[in-house]
Design an enzyme around this catalytic site. Structure first.
Site, mmCIF file in Angstrom:
data_model
loop_
_atom_site.group_PDB
_atom_site.id
_atom_site.type_symbol
_atom_site.label_atom_id
_atom_site.label_comp_id
_atom_site.label_asym_id
_atom_site.label_seq_id
_atom_site.Cartn_x
_atom_site.Cartn_y
_atom_site.Cartn_z
ATOM 1 N N ARG A 1 4.311 -0.282 -4.532
ATOM 2 C CA ARG A 1 4.036 -0.791 -3.189
ATOM 3 C C ARG A 1 2.777 -1.660 -3.148
ATOM 4 O O ARG A 1 2.497 -2.306 -2.134
ATOM 5 C CB ARG A 1 3.864 0.372 -2.214
ATOM 6 C CG ARG A 1 5.073 1.263 -2.127
ATOM 7 C CD ARG A 1 4.808 2.391 -1.181
ATOM 8 N NE ARG A 1 4.696 1.900 0.175
ATOM 9 C CZ ARG A 1 5.714 1.795 1.022
ATOM 10 N NH1 ARG A 1 6.915 2.157 0.654
ATOM 11 N NH2 ARG A 1 5.530 1.337 2.241
ATOM 12 N N GLU B 1 17.942 -17.730 -5.892
ATOM 13 C CA GLU B 1 17.569 -16.400 -6.359
ATOM 14 C C GLU B 1 17.079 -16.455 -7.819
ATOM 15 O O GLU B 1 16.112 -15.795 -8.184
ATOM 16 C CB GLU B 1 18.754 -15.441 -6.184
ATOM 17 C CG GLU B 1 18.559 -14.035 -6.702
ATOM 18 C CD GLU B 1 17.376 -13.278 -6.087
ATOM 19 O OE1 GLU B 1 16.786 -13.751 -5.110
ATOM 20 O OE2 GLU B 1 17.040 -12.213 -6.629
ATOM 21 N N ASN C 1 -2.173 2.320 5.389
ATOM 22 C CA ASN C 1 -1.237 1.254 5.015
ATOM 23 C C ASN C 1 -0.910 0.502 6.286
ATOM 24 O O ASN C 1 -0.393 1.085 7.233
ATOM 25 C CB ASN C 1 0.035 1.871 4.417
ATOM 26 C CG ASN C 1 1.157 0.835 4.268
ATOM 27 O OD1 ASN C 1 0.888 -0.350 4.113
ATOM 28 N ND2 ASN C 1 2.399 1.297 4.319
ATOM 29 N N GLY C 2 -1.224 -0.798 6.316
ATOM 30 C CA GLY C 2 -0.938 -1.596 7.514
ATOM 31 C C GLY C 2 -2.071 -2.551 7.788
ATOM 32 O O GLY C 2 -2.884 -2.840 6.903
ATOM 33 N N LYS D 1 13.381 -15.322 -9.039
ATOM 34 C CA LYS D 1 13.139 -14.314 -10.081
ATOM 35 C C LYS D 1 12.136 -14.862 -11.090
ATOM 36 O O LYS D 1 11.210 -14.183 -11.479
ATOM 37 C CB LYS D 1 14.434 -13.937 -10.824
ATOM 38 C CG LYS D 1 15.411 -13.080 -10.069
ATOM 39 C CD LYS D 1 15.002 -11.642 -9.879
ATOM 40 C CE LYS D 1 14.187 -11.418 -8.661
ATOM 41 N NZ LYS D 1 14.727 -11.364 -7.357
ATOM 42 N N TRP E 1 -2.455 -2.953 -1.670
ATOM 43 C CA TRP E 1 -2.109 -4.370 -1.695
ATOM 44 C C TRP E 1 -3.016 -5.008 -0.666
ATOM 45 O O TRP E 1 -2.866 -4.772 0.537
ATOM 46 C CB TRP E 1 -0.630 -4.550 -1.328
ATOM 47 C CG TRP E 1 -0.143 -5.956 -1.474
ATOM 48 C CD1 TRP E 1 0.359 -6.543 -2.594
ATOM 49 C CD2 TRP E 1 -0.093 -6.966 -0.448
ATOM 50 N NE1 TRP E 1 0.711 -7.853 -2.336
ATOM 51 C CE2 TRP E 1 0.441 -8.131 -1.032
ATOM 52 C CE3 TRP E 1 -0.465 -7.000 0.894
ATOM 53 C CZ2 TRP E 1 0.629 -9.309 -0.315
ATOM 54 C CZ3 TRP E 1 -0.284 -8.178 1.606
ATOM 55 C CH2 TRP E 1 0.268 -9.318 1.000
ATOM 56 N N HIS F 1 17.926 -36.432 -4.404
ATOM 57 C CA HIS F 1 17.077 -36.793 -3.263
ATOM 58 C C HIS F 1 15.644 -36.312 -3.447
ATOM 59 O O HIS F 1 14.927 -36.142 -2.479
ATOM 60 C CB HIS F 1 17.674 -36.223 -1.970
ATOM 61 C CG HIS F 1 19.044 -36.735 -1.677
ATOM 62 N ND1 HIS F 1 19.293 -38.058 -1.376
ATOM 63 C CD2 HIS F 1 20.252 -36.125 -1.678
ATOM 64 C CE1 HIS F 1 20.596 -38.231 -1.183
ATOM 65 N NE2 HIS F 1 21.197 -37.065 -1.372
ATOM 66 N N GLU G 1 8.565 -15.254 -9.551
ATOM 67 C CA GLU G 1 7.960 -13.956 -9.237
ATOM 68 C C GLU G 1 7.356 -13.292 -10.465
ATOM 69 O O GLU G 1 6.267 -12.739 -10.397
ATOM 70 C CB GLU G 1 9.035 -12.984 -8.700
ATOM 71 C CG GLU G 1 9.358 -13.098 -7.240
ATOM 72 C CD GLU G 1 10.429 -12.092 -6.828
ATOM 73 O OE1 GLU G 1 10.265 -11.477 -5.781
ATOM 74 O OE2 GLU G 1 11.445 -11.917 -7.543
ATOM 75 N N CYS H 1 0.846 -1.194 0.000
ATOM 76 C CA CYS H 1 0.000 0.000 0.000
ATOM 77 C C CYS H 1 0.878 1.240 0.000
ATOM 78 O O CYS H 1 1.823 1.351 0.775
ATOM 79 C CB CYS H 1 -0.957 0.098 1.175
ATOM 80 S SG CYS H 1 -2.146 -1.227 1.247
ATOM 81 N N LYS I 1 6.435 -4.508 -3.485
ATOM 82 C CA LYS I 1 7.866 -4.263 -3.315
ATOM 83 C C LYS I 1 8.254 -4.195 -1.847
ATOM 84 O O LYS I 1 9.305 -4.655 -1.442
ATOM 85 C CB LYS I 1 8.191 -2.926 -4.004
ATOM 86 C CG LYS I 1 9.639 -2.532 -3.958
ATOM 87 C CD LYS I 1 10.391 -3.227 -5.036
ATOM 88 C CE LYS I 1 11.875 -3.016 -4.967
ATOM 89 N NZ LYS I 1 12.594 -4.178 -5.482
#
Ligand code: G6P
Length: 614
Positions: free
Chosen positions: A27, A487, A101-102, A491, A75, A510, A494, A2, A609
């Site tokens: 955000r 990573e 926001n929260g 990427k 968000w 395994h 995402e 947010c 983000k």
């Protein structure tokens, strides 16, 4: 998580707020909304992105007057992303508007009490409960709006950055924060509140970062007042932002992510500027040197982070153990905060965060500090909450990272961790002078090697075209390249929504080996000098099961080149520095695949983000 922005001044508020929302959109982008105060309160909200809101508002030009207003890009936490749940939310009498926001954790208790008092709610959000609570408290106690906001916040459990406007007080905006960021911008006869400085910088570089439990009242005539919930005045220094507007633009690139990938030769360089000199043989970080006696006596290092920053932390573990010989542990901040961790006085705690606002990382730092630990921050956003909360730290100086998938912050963090390990290793006498100097010299040429890898973009794009239709992908690496495999997989998932897993190459047998067939791309990061034979065997194991091997190899590695279906050759380097190079092709691969699949590269679905809620 947010983004909020508010304006009061002499100019028309709408264009400032809508532009501000575009800057804040990274955000969260489930829905967006604005409220303008112009005699009445005009509220516009829409599911989708800011441009959907803009299109919707285009027909309402007559209602866009007003020199104060607020905007929100969401968000979703409580309630689906739709028009009704979008912010701003309005009180029952239609006179108070609020953006948030929260998360209000006790919202259902508050909501039940308000329902008993006859309030009715339109949305499923926790935020609407707060604006009704303010209205109720104002009515019950006959309080001015500022006092009603404070009294309401005393009843709230949770995280918030809020902005409140009241139809009866058109020359006033109120902001408050607790655990979610809020920045106050002081311009010429105009004032701003925003989740970060990006919507403000066009108008002023003077800001105040609000602290937890601060409530700010801003009057159109230029007076402002910051107090805490107990009505005590709090004094805050006005800071000057060192941020340029062009840093927040795409600068000719199609996407922020691509710009940020291509910035890495510069950003890695920036992370090292003034901190390393191989000719003179030193690597020093200002934040460490002040405390070096204490740090170098540490018996253990604990690295805490989330997401991509957690992958950097894993590389830190390899670096600190190999170069500085200090036992190192890596923690998900979200786990650390809830499991009563053992923290000793001689532990050295390092928190990593691009945004400096990640709620779990902030909470983990607070827990470590309660246990008297010394906490060091590796942060990108200057002035962010983590930068302010930690005892010391180093900025990575990567500049604003706007693409939701982190790229240049990752290499910036790894660069700082490498400098830290070298500094500590040298200080503790755990690395030979020769090896130390060789690593310093090699670190200095990393930016030019990254540049060479970026020249392979077309080749990487071609490979992306060959595997873009896969449903799954496996990333394998050993040693320093294991976190890089994690990573690379992150990427891809995402931004392209292909299911991808990173694995230590030897662990493949395994479990993940069962998944390999002719449709499975296996990206093997095979640049290791040590364990080169072993990784070659892992590739054979994949080939024997008809998997498609994409190998990241060092130049002139003819052996693996011949085994792989596709290969990407990168310059060789000293092994501890490998991640700074081997991650680059994986970032580009994910970018091109996502683009070819028609995905929104900079704003992937469901992500944000800066994750300022748990
Ligand atoms: C979110 C972002 C990731 C980031 C993570 C941690 O999930 O989408 O890119 O790695 O948060 O963020 P931080 O700002 O603490 O590094």
């Amino acid at each position: 998580m947010c983004g909020i922005v508010a304006y009061i001044g002499e100019k028309s508020a709408y264009p400032i707020i809508i532009e501000g929302l575009k800057k804040m959109e990274y955000r969260g982008y489930d829905s967006a909304g604005i409220a303008l105060l112009n005699g009445s309160i005009e509220v516009f909200k829409k599911k989708g992105k800011v441009h959907d809101l803009e299109k919707f508002i285009a027909e309402e030009e007559s209602k866009l007057d007003g020199t104060s207003g607020m905007g929100h890009t969401r968000w979703a936490t409580h309630g689906a992303p739709n028009d009704i749940n979008a912010h701003p939310h309005t009180s029952g009498n239609g006179e108070i508007v609020l953006i948030h926001n929260g998360i209000i954790e006790n919202y259902s208790t508050l909501k039940n009490a308000l329902l008993d008092l006859g309030h009715t709610f339109e949305s499923e959000t926790d935020t609407e409960v707060l604006v009704h609570l303010i209205e109720e408290i104002q009515k019950q106690y006959e309080l001015p709006i500022e006092a009603a906001v404070k009294k309401s916040l005393e009843k709230v459990v949770g995280a918030y950055a809020i902005v409140v406007m009241d139809k009866k007080n058109p020359d006033l905006i109120i902001g408050a924060r607790n655990s979610s960021p809020l920045v106050f911008g002081l311009g010429e006869n105009e004032f701003f509140l925003a989740s970060d400085a990006s919507p403000i910088i066009k108008y002023t570089n003077k800001v105040i970062y609000l602290e937890d439990e601060d409530v700010i009242t801003i009057h159109r005539d230029g007076k402002y007042n910051i107090t805490n919930l107990q009505n005590k005045r709090t004094n805050h220094e006005i800071k000057e932002l060192d941020l340029k507007l062009e840093e927040l633009e795409k600068g000719g690139y199609d996407h922020f992510m691509l710009k940020e990938i291509f910035q890495q030769p510069d950003t890695i360089q920036q992370s090292m500027n003034g901190r390393i000199n191989s000719a003179e043989g030193w690597a020093v970080l200002g934040g460490m040197s002040q405390h070096i006696k204490r740090i170098s006596k540490s018996n253990r290092i604990i690295l805490m982070a989330c997401g991509t920053s957690w992958h950097s932390a894993l590389i830190g573990e390899y670096l600190f153990e190999e170069i500085a010989r200090i036992p190192t542990e890596v923690e998900y901040a979200s786990e650390f905060r809830y499991r009563n961790p053992i923290v000793k006085e001689d532990d050295f705690i390092i928190a990593l965060s691009q945004s400096g606002e990640t709620a779990d990382t902030l909470a983990a730092i607070e827990i470590a500090k309660e246990k008297d630990a010394f906490v060091y921050g590796i942060v990108n956003v200057v002035g962010s909450s983590i930068a302010r909360l930690t005892d010391s730290g180093s900025y990575i100086h990567a500049g604003p990272e706007i693409g939701v998938a982190s790229t240049k912050a990752f290499t910036g963090q790894v660069s700082i961790l490498t400098l830290m390990a070298l500094y500590l290793g040298h200080e503790r006498g755990k690395i030979s002078e020769g090896e130390y100097r060789e690593l310093l010299a090699e670190l200095e040429v990393i930016p030019s090697k990254v540049k060479r890898i970026l020249e392979l973009d077309d080749q990487i794009k071609y490979i992306a075209g060959e595997i873009k239709n896969a449903s799954n992908a496996l990333y394998l690496g050993r040693g320093y390249n294991f976190p890089v495999a994690l990573e690379g997989a992150l990427k891809l998932k995402e931004i392209s929504y292909i299911h991808a897993e990173g694995y230590p190459a030897a662990e493949m047998k395994h479990g993940p080996i069962a998944l390999i067939d002719m449709y499975m791309p296996v990206i093997v990061i095979a640049t290791n000098q040590s364990a080169h034979e072993k990784i070659a065997s892992n590739i054979q194991e994949v080939k024997a099961r008809k998997g498609i091997v994409i190998a990241i190899i060092t130049e002139e590695d003819t052996k693996i080149r011949e085994m792989a279906d596709f290969f990407i050759e990168i310059p060789s380097t000293k092994e501890p520095l490998t991640p700074l190079l081997s991650v680059i092709p994986l970032q580009l691969l994910a970018y091109h695949i996502a683009l070819m699949r028609g995905c929104d590269v900079d704003q992937p679905r469901n992500l944000a983000k800066s994750v300022t809620v748990e």
